[in-house]
Design a protein around this motif. Sequence first.
Motif, mmCIF file in Angstrom:
data_model
loop_
_atom_site.group_PDB
_atom_site.id
_atom_site.type_symbol
_atom_site.label_atom_id
_atom_site.label_comp_id
_atom_site.label_asym_id
_atom_site.label_seq_id
_atom_site.Cartn_x
_atom_site.Cartn_y
_atom_site.Cartn_z
ATOM 1 N N UNK A 60 0.829 -1.202 0.000
ATOM 2 C CA UNK A 60 0.000 0.000 0.000
ATOM 3 C C UNK A 60 0.867 1.258 0.000
ATOM 4 N N UNK A 61 1.956 1.239 0.768
ATOM 5 C CA UNK A 61 2.856 2.387 0.813
ATOM 6 C C UNK A 61 3.515 2.644 -0.533
ATOM 7 N N UNK A 62 3.768 1.589 -1.292
ATOM 8 C CA UNK A 62 4.437 1.756 -2.582
ATOM 9 C C UNK A 62 3.556 2.502 -3.588
ATOM 10 N N UNK A 63 2.245 2.557 -3.348
ATOM 11 C CA UNK A 63 1.348 3.254 -4.248
ATOM 12 C C UNK A 63 1.227 4.742 -3.927
ATOM 13 N N UNK A 64 1.793 5.158 -2.805
ATOM 14 C CA UNK A 64 1.735 6.576 -2.453
ATOM 15 C C UNK A 64 2.708 7.356 -3.331
ATOM 16 N N UNK A 65 2.250 8.437 -3.856
ATOM 17 C CA UNK A 65 3.100 9.260 -4.712
ATOM 18 C C UNK A 65 3.293 10.646 -4.113
ATOM 19 N N UNK A 66 3.555 10.681 -2.839
ATOM 20 C CA UNK A 66 3.758 11.960 -2.177
ATOM 21 C C UNK A 66 5.210 12.392 -2.372
ATOM 22 N N UNK A 67 5.373 13.630 -2.748
ATOM 23 C CA UNK A 67 6.720 14.167 -2.909
ATOM 24 C C UNK A 67 7.280 14.513 -1.537
ATOM 25 N N UNK A 68 8.562 14.275 -1.371
ATOM 26 C CA UNK A 68 9.221 14.570 -0.111
ATOM 27 C C UNK A 68 9.423 16.075 0.012
ATOM 28 N N UNK A 69 9.011 16.609 1.129
ATOM 29 C CA UNK A 69 9.191 18.025 1.415
ATOM 30 C C UNK A 69 9.976 18.139 2.712
ATOM 31 N N UNK A 70 11.247 18.529 2.621
ATOM 32 C CA UNK A 70 12.064 18.599 3.839
ATOM 33 C C UNK A 70 11.571 19.636 4.846
ATOM 34 N N UNK A 71 10.724 20.569 4.394
ATOM 35 C CA UNK A 71 10.221 21.610 5.292
ATOM 36 C C UNK A 71 8.883 21.251 5.924
ATOM 37 N N UNK A 72 8.326 20.089 5.595
ATOM 38 C CA UNK A 72 7.044 19.705 6.185
ATOM 39 C C UNK A 72 7.238 19.337 7.656
ATOM 40 N N UNK A 73 6.218 19.569 8.477
ATOM 41 C CA UNK A 73 6.359 19.266 9.904
ATOM 42 C C UNK A 73 6.455 17.771 10.176
ATOM 43 N N UNK A 74 7.203 17.423 11.194
ATOM 44 C CA UNK A 74 7.336 16.029 11.602
ATOM 45 C C UNK A 74 6.152 15.648 12.489
ATOM 46 N N UNK A 75 6.036 14.387 12.788
ATOM 47 C CA UNK A 75 4.980 13.929 13.679
ATOM 48 C C UNK A 75 5.123 14.591 15.047
ATOM 49 N N UNK A 76 6.353 14.709 15.525
ATOM 50 C CA UNK A 76 6.595 15.377 16.808
ATOM 51 C C UNK A 76 6.133 16.833 16.767
ATOM 52 N N UNK A 77 6.386 17.516 15.631
ATOM 53 C CA UNK A 77 5.930 18.897 15.477
ATOM 54 C C UNK A 77 4.408 18.969 15.547
ATOM 55 N N UNK A 78 3.736 18.050 14.851
ATOM 56 C CA UNK A 78 2.280 18.073 14.824
ATOM 57 C C UNK A 78 1.688 17.744 16.190
ATOM 58 N N UNK A 79 2.317 16.835 16.919
ATOM 59 C CA UNK A 79 1.806 16.470 18.234
ATOM 60 C C UNK A 79 2.029 17.568 19.257
ATOM 61 N N UNK A 80 3.013 18.411 19.016
ATOM 62 C CA UNK A 80 3.313 19.494 19.951
ATOM 63 C C UNK A 80 2.345 20.645 19.862
ATOM 64 N N UNK A 81 1.575 20.686 18.782
ATOM 65 C CA UNK A 81 0.638 21.817 18.604
ATOM 66 C C UNK A 81 -0.620 21.629 19.366
#
Length: 81
Positions: A60-81
């Motif tokens: 299922x993961x191999x079908x994801x076509x999300x581009x990598x964005x080095x500036x996107x927030x990490x899971x830790x960043x999202x949980x901290x909000x």
Amino acid sequence: MKIKSSELPKQILDRVINPDPLEGEDIIIEDDNGKVLGVILQPEAYEFFLKKIEEKEDEMDSFLNEKYDPDSPSLEDLMGE
């Protein structure tokens, strides 16, 4: 959840350690109406199950076509909000 074998009733532990080859190795726990409440899998079956789930997740993961964005927030960043 993990529990120690010493916490199980002897009758259940004996069935887990020495499954009936005619009935099968897995133990299905039902209520009085036949509704499944839980299942105890033997270690080899459990490992096989985990392997198949991981293979499916990888597929299922191999079908994801999300581009990598080095500036996107990490899971830790999202949980901290």
